[in-house]
Design an enzyme around this catalytic site. Structure first.
Site, PDB file in Angstrom:
ATOM      1  N   SER A 128      -7.732  -0.006  -2.026  1.00  0.00           N
ATOM      2  CA  SER A 128      -7.972  -1.432  -1.873  1.00  0.00           C
ATOM      3  C   SER A 128      -8.566  -2.010  -3.145  1.00  0.00           C
ATOM      4  O   SER A 128      -9.282  -1.335  -3.868  1.00  0.00           O
ATOM      5  CB  SER A 128      -8.922  -1.713  -0.714  1.00  0.00           C
ATOM      6  OG  SER A 128      -9.209  -3.096  -0.674  1.00  0.00           O
ATOM      7  N   GLY A 129      -8.244  -3.257  -3.377  1.00  0.00           N
ATOM      8  CA  GLY A 129      -8.807  -3.942  -4.536  1.00  0.00           C
ATOM      9  C   GLY A 129      -7.744  -4.675  -5.332  1.00  0.00           C
ATOM     10  O   GLY A 129      -8.054  -5.294  -6.353  1.00  0.00           O
ATOM     11  N   GLY A 130      -6.499  -4.590  -4.854  1.00  0.00           N
ATOM     12  CA  GLY A 130      -5.439  -5.314  -5.539  1.00  0.00           C
ATOM     13  C   GLY A 130      -5.222  -4.790  -6.938  1.00  0.00           C
ATOM     14  O   GLY A 130      -5.667  -3.684  -7.273  1.00  0.00           O
ATOM     15  N   LYS A 182      -8.012   2.578   5.861  1.00  0.00           N
ATOM     16  CA  LYS A 182      -7.560   1.436   5.038  1.00  0.00           C
ATOM     17  C   LYS A 182      -7.014   0.323   5.933  1.00  0.00           C
ATOM     18  O   LYS A 182      -7.251  -0.864   5.685  1.00  0.00           O
ATOM     19  CB  LYS A 182      -6.479   1.887   4.046  1.00  0.00           C
ATOM     20  CG  LYS A 182      -5.739   0.750   3.326  1.00  0.00           C
ATOM     21  CD  LYS A 182      -6.620   0.051   2.314  1.00  0.00           C
ATOM     22  CE  LYS A 182      -6.116  -1.294   1.818  1.00  0.00           C
ATOM     23  NZ  LYS A 182      -4.747  -1.487   1.486  1.00  0.00           N
ATOM     24  N   HIS A 185      -9.908  -1.414   7.461  1.00  0.00           N
ATOM     25  CA  HIS A 185     -10.482  -2.228   6.385  1.00  0.00           C
ATOM     26  C   HIS A 185      -9.742  -3.565   6.294  1.00  0.00           C
ATOM     27  O   HIS A 185     -10.353  -4.630   6.234  1.00  0.00           O
ATOM     28  CB  HIS A 185     -10.388  -1.474   5.051  1.00  0.00           C
ATOM     29  CG  HIS A 185     -10.547  -2.349   3.838  1.00  0.00           C
ATOM     30  ND1 HIS A 185      -9.532  -3.173   3.384  1.00  0.00           N
ATOM     31  CD2 HIS A 185     -11.583  -2.548   2.998  1.00  0.00           C
ATOM     32  CE1 HIS A 185      -9.960  -3.832   2.324  1.00  0.00           C
ATOM     33  NE2 HIS A 185     -11.193  -3.470   2.068  1.00  0.00           N
ATOM     34  N   ASN A 186      -8.435  -3.515   6.296  1.00  0.00           N
ATOM     35  CA  ASN A 186      -7.662  -4.756   6.204  1.00  0.00           C
ATOM     36  C   ASN A 186      -7.863  -5.638   7.433  1.00  0.00           C
ATOM     37  O   ASN A 186      -7.922  -6.865   7.316  1.00  0.00           O
ATOM     38  CB  ASN A 186      -6.171  -4.450   6.031  1.00  0.00           C
ATOM     39  CG  ASN A 186      -5.833  -4.034   4.617  1.00  0.00           C
ATOM     40  OD1 ASN A 186      -6.657  -3.450   3.929  1.00  0.00           O
ATOM     41  ND2 ASN A 186      -4.625  -4.313   4.177  1.00  0.00           N
ATOM     42  N   GLU A 189     -11.015  -7.325   7.010  1.00  0.00           N
ATOM     43  CA  GLU A 189     -10.783  -8.369   5.995  1.00  0.00           C
ATOM     44  C   GLU A 189     -10.193  -9.634   6.658  1.00  0.00           C
ATOM     45  O   GLU A 189     -10.608 -10.754   6.344  1.00  0.00           O
ATOM     46  CB  GLU A 189      -9.821  -7.797   4.951  1.00  0.00           C
ATOM     47  CG  GLU A 189      -9.423  -8.707   3.825  1.00  0.00           C
ATOM     48  CD  GLU A 189      -8.374  -8.015   2.925  1.00  0.00           C
ATOM     49  OE1 GLU A 189      -8.571  -6.845   2.536  1.00  0.00           O
ATOM     50  OE2 GLU A 189      -7.346  -8.656   2.637  1.00  0.00           O
ATOM     51  N   LYS A 260       0.970  -9.828   5.640  1.00  0.00           N
ATOM     52  CA  LYS A 260       1.922  -8.761   5.339  1.00  0.00           C
ATOM     53  C   LYS A 260       2.008  -7.756   6.484  1.00  0.00           C
ATOM     54  O   LYS A 260       2.859  -6.880   6.461  1.00  0.00           O
ATOM     55  CB  LYS A 260       1.495  -8.032   4.065  1.00  0.00           C
ATOM     56  CG  LYS A 260       1.786  -8.804   2.789  1.00  0.00           C
ATOM     57  CD  LYS A 260       1.811  -7.810   1.643  1.00  0.00           C
ATOM     58  CE  LYS A 260       1.655  -8.455   0.295  1.00  0.00           C
ATOM     59  NZ  LYS A 260       1.130  -7.458  -0.666  1.00  0.00           N
TER      60      LYS A 260
END
Ligand code: NDP
Length: 476
Positions: A128-130, A182, A185-186, A189, A260
């Site tokens: 993560s972090g783009g 992950k 996490h999203n 977010e 997404k």
């Protein structure tokens, strides 16, 4: 063979990850299906470290020291399978394939099993972090075997974000654990962003404040308990003026949120596991609702005046109320997300360290926040914590915020300002702390129409009432 690790797939993410590895002193084999990307990377950034470029996958694999570690950073889904299938015949026992793309954890479990059967390690890794994170230090969530982590750990821990001397990478657990974490996490977010958006909307409606004024409020909040990357960039976005029109940027952006799909995955998984992640679900649905332009238009025409006029008496009190409501709702979202991780960990035998997971998210990722330290503390203090809500630091914030939370949600409901995430978080809190829930009535109804039976508060066993007969009770 000279390279310590390889990256195949050199679009924005893979390219930046490869540069990050090279900048940290690791020799990196690089490869991309179309070789132009490989050439461009080496031409533009070759001086940042040691790159070993190859144009064929076979040469790429040949350039890696054993056991080989190959990071796959290509489009998620079928392309990832295609690349893995091409890699398998080129690899040897003990080699490691790392998928750093956004894979669904179920796909990762399937791939891990298939590669394990061939003597290979497969490490589904959440990143993560783009693109900025990939280059300067992301948050890294590797799954897979403990053995593979012996090779990958020192590399990943070095290239990950560092917070107070601690790396934002640690081994999450076997097979799909990394991608699962992950995914959650999203989901968190999504909830975090929805709560921030609702707070903005409330401030705007309640205070008739401009986006620039609200940006200032968020900037102040970022100096306190809410300090986080998302609050910081909220101030930046709200303070931005559109160059073409001179209007506030947020007012010229179409109000239909896109996604997404990782929020949807999170909610689907939570439904399967029976974990009420209501905040994340509301956030996901709020995005899809915003996209139903035709229904919104139809409803707006019929119900334009259904809200009541809203007049906030005291500006400072209201701003503080919204801040407290935001913090309490955010605590609920994290409590739910960590419940979800614990349930996944139990279901799939991952043995995930919940406090450790909070450490990974302290830097590099989108939800990085000061308050994650407190989550770590909470689970360190009590590993079997039933819910984060009752851990002392969180319980204090929630208790202190309850009156404000109720005022904000009630005022918003009267004024007709939608607060799905604030309101559902409050409902979740009230449901958890209720002495009795109307679930008892649901059980009665289920028994009445379907003879589904119920348990009693005063005796063990299952019971059924003969609703169509003499209404006597029998053992079910
Ligand atoms: P893309 O998702 O746009 O994928 C493009 C890359 O995939 C190119 O290198 C392309 O090669 C390669 N590719 C596509 N199909 C194939 C195939 N059949 N065989 C071989 N290579 C193929 O790249 P991104 O860098 O944006 O993302 C990479 C991964 O990282 C994705 O899984 C994405 O979901 C994830 N991601 C993660 C983010 C994060 O913050 N963690 C942010 C963005 C993405 P070619 O150049 O030859 O077309």
């Amino acid at each position: 063979a000279t390279a310590q690790i390889g990256v195949t797939g050199l679009a924005v993410m893979g390219r930046n990850l490869a540069r990050n590895l090279a900048r940290n002193g690791f020799s990196v084999a690089v490869h991309n299906r179309s070789p132009e990307r490989t050439r461009t990377l080496v031409a533009e950034h070759g001086d940042e470290g040691t790159f070993v470029p190859s144009e064929s996958l076979a040469d790429f694999v040949g350039s890696l020291e054993r056991p080989r570690a190959v990071i796959v950073m290509v489009k998620a889904g079928a392309p990832t399978d295609a690349v893995i299938d091409e890699l398998i015949p080129l690899l040897e026992e003990g080699d490691i394939v790392v998928d750093c793309g956004n894979a669904h954890f179920a796909d990762t479990r399937r791939r891990e099993e298939a590669l394990r059967a061939q003597g290979l390690h497969f490490v589904g890794t959440g990143v993560s972090g783009g693109e900025e994170g990939a280059l300067r230090g992301p948050s890294i969530m590797p799954g897979g075997s403990a053995e593979s982590y012996q090779k990958l750990g020192p590399i990943f821990e070095k290239i990950a974000a560092q917070v107070e001397g601690e790396s934002c990478c640690r081994h999450v657990g076997p097979d799909g654990a990394g991608h699962f974490v992950k995914m959650v996490h999203n989901g968190i977010e999504y909830a975090d962003m929805q709560l921030i958006a609702e707070a903005y909307d409330l401030l705007r409606a309640g205070l008739s404040a401009s986006p620039a004024e609200i940006a200032e409020i968020f900037r102040e909040w970022n100096g306190g308990e809410l300090e986080s990357f998302l609050i910081e960039i909220t101030a930046e976005v709200l303070g931005h003026t559109d160059a073409a029109t001179g209007r506030a940027f947020v007012d010229v952006v179409l109000d239909q949120a896109e996604q997404k799909g990782t929020g949807r995955w999170t909610v689907q998984s939570a439904l399967d596991l029976g974990i009420p992640i209501t905040g994340i679900a509301e956030a996901t649905f709020a995005r899809s609702l915003s996209g139903h332009a035709d229904q919104r238009e139809a409803a707006r025409r019929v119900f334009a005046d259904a809200g009541e006029k809203w007049q906030v008496d005291d500006r400072d009190t209201f701003v503080e109320d919204v801040r407290r409501a935001l913090l309490a709702s955010k605590i609920v979202a994290y409590a739910q997300g960590f419940d979800h991780i614990r349930a996944g960990s139990r279901e799939y035998d991952w043995n995930i360290d919940l406090g450790g997971t909070a450490t990974i998210w302290r830097g590099g990722c989108i939800i990085r926040a000061r308050f994650l330290d407190r989550i770590k503390e909470a689970y360190d203090g009590e590993p079997d914590l039933s819910t984060l809500l009752v851990a002392p630091w969180f319980a204090e914030r929630v208790s202190a915020g309850v009156p404000a939370w109720r005022r904000v949600v009630a005022d918003a409901a009267r004024a007709g300002v939608p607060t799905p995430a604030f309101a559902s978080s409050l409902a979740y809190f009230d449901a958890l702390r209720a002495e009795r829930l109307p679930a008892a009535l649901i059980q009665g109804l289920r028994d009445n129409f379907g003879a589904h039976t119920y348990h009693r508060v005063d005796r063990d066993g299952s019971f059924h009432t003969l609703w169509a007969g003499d209404r006597s009770e029998v053992e079910g």
